[in-house]
Design a protein around this motif. Structure first.
Motif, PDB file in Angstrom:
ATOM      1  N   ARG A   4     -43.531 -13.457 -26.852  1.00 45.66           N
ATOM      2  CA  ARG A   4     -42.553 -14.437 -26.363  1.00 45.66           C
ATOM      3  C   ARG A   4     -43.153 -15.346 -25.302  1.00 45.66           C
ATOM      4  NH1 ARG A   4     -39.158  -9.913 -26.972  1.00 45.66           N
ATOM      5  NH2 ARG A   4     -39.403  -9.318 -24.785  1.00 45.66           N
ATOM      6  N   ALA A   5     -44.068 -14.816 -24.496  1.00 42.23           N
ATOM      7  CA  ALA A   5     -44.706 -15.652 -23.470  1.00 42.23           C
ATOM      8  C   ALA A   5     -45.690 -16.643 -24.074  1.00 42.23           C
ATOM      9  CB  ALA A   5     -45.424 -14.767 -22.445  1.00 42.23           C
ATOM     10  N   LEU A   6     -46.289 -16.320 -25.225  1.00 45.86           N
ATOM     11  CA  LEU A   6     -47.274 -17.189 -25.873  1.00 45.86           C
ATOM     12  C   LEU A   6     -46.670 -17.955 -27.048  1.00 45.86           C
ATOM     13  CD1 LEU A   6     -50.348 -14.765 -25.859  1.00 45.86           C
ATOM     14  CD2 LEU A   6     -49.862 -16.640 -24.282  1.00 45.86           C
ATOM     15  N   GLU A   7     -45.354 -18.081 -27.062  1.00 41.14           N
ATOM     16  CA  GLU A   7     -44.681 -18.807 -28.131  1.00 41.14           C
ATOM     17  C   GLU A   7     -45.086 -20.284 -28.102  1.00 41.14           C
ATOM     18  OE1 GLU A   7     -42.699 -19.624 -31.309  1.00 41.14           O
ATOM     19  OE2 GLU A   7     -42.482 -17.585 -30.516  1.00 41.14           O
ATOM     20  N   LYS A   8     -45.333 -20.873 -29.292  1.00 43.24           N
ATOM     21  CA  LYS A   8     -45.736 -22.277 -29.360  1.00 43.24           C
ATOM     22  C   LYS A   8     -44.611 -23.205 -28.905  1.00 43.24           C
ATOM     23  CE  LYS A   8     -49.586 -21.047 -31.421  1.00 43.24           C
ATOM     24  NZ  LYS A   8     -50.858 -21.035 -30.690  1.00 43.24           N
ATOM     25  N   ASP A   9     -43.403 -22.920 -29.357  1.00 46.35           N
ATOM     26  CA  ASP A   9     -42.252 -23.759 -29.035  1.00 46.35           C
ATOM     27  C   ASP A   9     -41.749 -23.412 -27.635  1.00 46.35           C
ATOM     28  OD1 ASP A   9     -39.985 -25.266 -28.907  1.00 46.35           O
ATOM     29  OD2 ASP A   9     -39.093 -24.506 -30.761  1.00 46.35           O
ATOM     30  N   PRO A  10     -41.754 -24.368 -26.697  1.00 44.44           N
ATOM     31  CA  PRO A  10     -41.299 -24.041 -25.337  1.00 44.44           C
ATOM     32  C   PRO A  10     -39.827 -23.642 -25.279  1.00 44.44           C
ATOM     33  CG  PRO A  10     -41.656 -26.412 -25.602  1.00 44.44           C
ATOM     34  CD  PRO A  10     -42.210 -25.760 -26.822  1.00 44.44           C
ATOM     35  N   ASP A  11     -39.031 -24.099 -26.246  1.00 42.90           N
ATOM     36  CA  ASP A  11     -37.626 -23.710 -26.257  1.00 42.90           C
ATOM     37  C   ASP A  11     -37.436 -22.242 -26.628  1.00 42.90           C
ATOM     38  OD1 ASP A  11     -36.927 -26.299 -25.591  1.00 42.90           O
ATOM     39  OD2 ASP A  11     -36.814 -26.928 -27.694  1.00 42.90           O
TER      40      ASP A  11
ATOM     41  N   ARG B  82     -46.588  -5.997 -27.083  1.00 45.54           N
ATOM     42  CA  ARG B  82     -46.789  -7.104 -28.018  1.00 45.54           C
ATOM     43  C   ARG B  82     -45.580  -8.034 -28.073  1.00 45.54           C
ATOM     44  NH1 ARG B  82     -49.638  -3.662 -32.972  1.00 45.54           N
ATOM     45  NH2 ARG B  82     -51.518  -3.073 -31.784  1.00 45.54           N
ATOM     46  N   ALA B  83     -44.380  -7.471 -28.015  1.00 43.56           N
ATOM     47  CA  ALA B  83     -43.180  -8.309 -28.134  1.00 43.56           C
ATOM     48  C   ALA B  83     -43.050  -9.250 -26.946  1.00 43.56           C
ATOM     49  CB  ALA B  83     -41.935  -7.430 -28.262  1.00 43.56           C
ATOM     50  N   VAL B  84     -43.175  -8.726 -25.728  1.00 40.55           N
ATOM     51  CA  VAL B  84     -43.013  -9.569 -24.544  1.00 40.55           C
ATOM     52  C   VAL B  84     -44.147 -10.577 -24.436  1.00 40.55           C
ATOM     53  CG1 VAL B  84     -44.173  -7.871 -23.072  1.00 40.55           C
ATOM     54  CG2 VAL B  84     -42.646  -9.545 -22.044  1.00 40.55           C
TER      55      VAL B  84
ATOM     56  N   PHE C  12     -40.126 -13.104 -17.342  1.00 40.68           N
ATOM     57  CA  PHE C  12     -41.325 -12.576 -18.004  1.00 40.68           C
ATOM     58  C   PHE C  12     -41.870 -11.349 -17.269  1.00 40.68           C
ATOM     59  CE2 PHE C  12     -46.055 -12.664 -18.023  1.00 40.68           C
ATOM     60  CZ  PHE C  12     -46.232 -12.182 -19.310  1.00 40.68           C
ATOM     61  N   LYS C  13     -41.903 -11.432 -15.955  1.00 38.23           N
ATOM     62  CA  LYS C  13     -42.411 -10.300 -15.180  1.00 38.23           C
ATOM     63  C   LYS C  13     -41.517  -9.074 -15.337  1.00 38.23           C
ATOM     64  CE  LYS C  13     -43.179  -8.107 -10.982  1.00 38.23           C
ATOM     65  NZ  LYS C  13     -42.322  -7.346 -10.070  1.00 38.23           N
ATOM     66  N   GLN C  14     -40.194  -9.297 -15.337  1.00 39.55           N
ATOM     67  CA  GLN C  14     -39.263  -8.178 -15.504  1.00 39.55           C
ATOM     68  C   GLN C  14     -39.403  -7.551 -16.896  1.00 39.55           C
ATOM     69  OE1 GLN C  14     -35.476  -9.905 -14.643  1.00 39.55           O
ATOM     70  NE2 GLN C  14     -35.869 -10.123 -12.447  1.00 39.55           N
ATOM     71  N   GLU C  15     -39.509  -8.387 -17.930  1.00 38.98           N
ATOM     72  CA  GLU C  15     -39.669  -7.851 -19.280  1.00 38.98           C
ATOM     73  C   GLU C  15     -40.991  -7.106 -19.421  1.00 38.98           C
ATOM     74  OE1 GLU C  15     -39.255 -10.982 -22.081  1.00 38.98           O
ATOM     75  OE2 GLU C  15     -37.083 -11.173 -21.813  1.00 38.98           O
ATOM     76  N   PHE C  16     -42.029  -7.605 -18.776  1.00 39.00           N
ATOM     77  CA  PHE C  16     -43.327  -6.930 -18.809  1.00 39.00           C
ATOM     78  C   PHE C  16     -43.237  -5.554 -18.152  1.00 39.00           C
ATOM     79  CE2 PHE C  16     -47.627  -6.034 -17.349  1.00 39.00           C
ATOM     80  CZ  PHE C  16     -48.390  -6.379 -18.459  1.00 39.00           C
TER      81      PHE C  16
END
Length: 677
Positions: free
Chosen positions: A242-249, A237-239, A258-262
């Protein structure tokens, strides 16, 4: 997909010199895609640009020189004699991610998710490293070619620099996978990370995070609503958040990260982390009682005991030397005289020098005076410490016991996370699932009131349709369907002729149609496997056949024609089943003949598809023809009058389709949501 679309060019046409179109593949927002062969025999995909040509041509031109195993290669851009632009691309024969998702409506296995994500991240990382962003990532643009994942449709790709991130104001891409900032005309490579996050969410759960009845509603959800992460496993859920965050920053800015965190989240979930031995070094000097004694006795630091011994021995040595000096002084004053006194003074001076000019001596004096002021430690402490040291575990045993305790704690945490995951899974199972294409195979919740209402309306329509069709057959045929009696009726219905064959055809059709509607509506939306469905319909057909036989022989007491005429001069393969004959002495079908004909007809035709409200079309002539052909095959194997059999099959199929409720494709999502509520 090709069957439902009309394409500009037919197979074997050559609109572009040097290539022959073999078949159409797909149509998108930018044009049509064809599978073609070059004159040298090379397989290629030809894309005819029809809309947004400036954007497409600019993107294709930028990608001409890109070569990567995880990207669909663009060979060339050509223009035909009509001025149309064609993109010559690598042909990928494998399955697309959109088709793979349809095979897993409840979500893919995690190994498949990791496999697709690995290929997508490699191709996308290469694209980003060349200063390009894809902007139209979606499952239909990701393919599997053998063991390689390839990203296609790079026509939307655009160079991105920090000065141009907010320069583009044209929103492009697919709404289900579009990042919020794209709707506002601002994008960078973070939009691709967002799209990949949506695809990974869909691969895990089987549904997209944001859905709606219109494009505006879906866009608004992308801009304002938070994704439902409770559908995901706890450790992801955490990773994914972060990938679906509204703010691109605030979003993960690099697809590799993203792949490494996943992968790290999956690894930490599926494996126990070994604790290095160095992690326990700080605990070796912990005083007794700092840990739970239930784990075992604790190792005591031996240097601490040595310091206490040194602290005790220093003042003892000082006092011992002082005592010796006093004795020597007394002896010199009484017996030895001046020489002994001189030796004593020399020893005292030597002791002062050692205490003042050496670190060890200064430390000894300091500890000595401290011990004199505070008092020396009890002698019993030495015995107690030595006793504990002898009974304590070694350092390895201590680490092992702490590792064991840590593993117990981690096991408890793992069980807790597993329980939470099961609870989330159970909650997700209760939530309605809406696949992209809603068909009769789609499981759905239908209330009993809705089932009974649809069945009642369908049965009334079936009665009307049956009367209309049968009367039409009687009035507009030559009367050869049911011997000569039907012919007499066709020439004068109101003249008092035999109405029994007419009633048999009408009532038999109505009994069969009502039975089909009843079983279909009562089982609609329920996830039966094929074997269970076949058994249900076989039993239904056998009962219908027995009822129609009793209607013919016991109620109407009529015939349906001689066997020779109705078989069209053909002899069936079987006139009997075991000791039971299928044809009576007078040429009429027996009870077993009726049961076998209707049982097999109901078993081998998808009657539940005929009556389901999610069937592709309201009425299909092809379904009627297939049903008639099935009846012909059955009568060619088992003895049953062929003309009545084919007539019954055609009328029943037509009546069921015309009378059964049907919901257009664009209204099915609304219907499913209403039924779920």
């Amino acid at each position: 997909m090709e069957r439902n679309m009309k394409f500009t060019f037919a197979p074997e046409s050559k609109p572009l010199a040097g290539f022959t179109i073999k078949r159409a593949i797909d149509r998108g927002g930018f044009g049509e895609v064809y599978y073609a062969l070059s004159d040298s025999g090379k397989e290629v995909a030809l894309k005819l640009l029809q809309q947004n040509m400036d954007i497409e041509l600019r993107g294709v031109t930028q990608c001409l020189n890109l070569k990567h195993p995880n990207l669909v290669t663009i060979f060339d851009v050509k223009t035909d004699h009509d001025g149309d632009h064609w993109v010559v691309m690598e042909y990928v024969s494998g399955q697309g991610l959109d088709k793979a998702l349809q095979q897993y409506p409840q979500g893919m296995p995690m190994e498949q998710v990791r496999y697709w994500l690995s290929g997508i991240s490699e191709g996308l990382s290469y694209l980003h490293s060349r200063g390009l962003v894809h902007r139209d990532l979606k499952p239909s643009n990701v393919f599997r070619d053998g063991e390689t994942i390839k990203i296609g449709d790079v026509g939307l790709s655009k160079f991105i620099t920090h000065s141009r991130r907010s320069a583009n104001t044209q929103s492009v891409g697919t709404v289900y996978y579009m990042a919020p900032e794209v709707a506002r005309g601002r994008y960078g490579k973070e939009v691709d990370v967002y799209a990949v996050g949506v695809m990974v969410y869909e691969m895990i759960t089987g549904v997209v995070p944001f859905d709606g009845e219109s494009t505006a509603e879906i866009l608004m959800k992308h801009l304002s609503e938070k994704p439902d992460l409770s559908r995901l496993p706890v450790h992801l859920r955490a990773v994914m958040g972060r990938a679906l965050e509204k703010d691109p920053d605030k979003r993960v800015g690099d697809i590799k990260i993203f792949k490494q965190e996943f992968e790290r989240a999956i690894f930490q979930r599926n494996s126990s982390t070994e604790i290095p031995e160095d992690s326990f070094e700080s605990h070796l000097a912990t005083p007794a009682g700092a840990y739970d004694t239930s784990v075992g006795s604790h190792h005591e630091d031996t240097s601490y005991v040595k310091r206490e011994v040194n602290t005790l021995l220093t003042p003892m040595l000082f006092l011992f030397l002082f005592l010796i000096s006093g004795l020597l002084f007394a002896a010199s004053s009484t017996r030895a005289g001046m020489p002994v006194f001189t030796v004593v003074i020399a020893l005292a001076l030597f002791w002062v020098a050692v205490s003042l000019f050496t670190k060890a001596g200064a430390a000894a004096v300091s500890r000595g005076f401290s011990a004199i002021v505070k008092g020396p430690p009890p002698i019993s402490n030495l015995w107690d410490k030595k006793h504990k040291i002898q009974k304590s575990q070694t350092a390895d045993q201590y680490r092992e016991s702490n590792l064991e305790k840590t593993q117990i704690i981690r096991e408890a945490e793992r069980k807790k996370a597993e329980a939470q995951r099961r609870q989330a899974h159970n909650r997700n199972r209760q939530k309605p699932y809406y696949p992209r294409a809603l068909t009769p195979r789609t499981p759905r919740i239908i209330s009993n009131r809705t089932r009974l209402y649809n069945l009642s309306v369908s049965m009334i329509k079936a009665a009307i349709c049956t009367l209309v069709i049968v009367v039409g057959l009687v009035c507009f045929t030559d009367g050869s369907l049911f011997q000569g009696a039907m012919g007499d009726m066709s020439r004068g219905v109101m003249r008092g002729y035999n109405y029994a064959p007419f009633c048999l055809l009408t009532c038999g059709t109505l009994i069969a149609a009502w039975s089909v509607l009843a079983v279909a509506k009562l089982t609609e939306g329920k996830p039966y496997d094929q074997s269970t469905r076949r058994i249900i319909w076989l039993t239904t057909g056998a009962v219908v056949g027995a009822v129609i036989y009793l209607l013919q022989t016991e109620v109407l007491m009529t015939t349906i024609g001689s066997a020779k005429e109705d078989y069209l001069g053909l002899r069936p393969l079987f006139d009997a089943v075991g000791p039971n004959s299928l044809v009576l002495v007078n040429g009429q079908p027996s009870l077993f003949s009726y049961v076998i004909f209707f049982g097999v007809l109901f078993c081998f035709r998808r009657w539940w598809w005929h009556a389901d409200s999610f069937r592709p079309r309201k009425f299909r002539v092809l379904s009627v023809l297939i049903t008639v052909f099935t009846a012909y095959i059955i009568t060619a194997i088992w003895a049953f009058p062929m003309i009545p059999a084919m007539c019954w099959a055609a009328i029943i199929s037509s009546v069921v389709q015309l009378s059964a409720s049907w919901i257009p494709a664009e209204q099915r999502f609304i219907e499913m949501k209403g039924g779920a509520q």
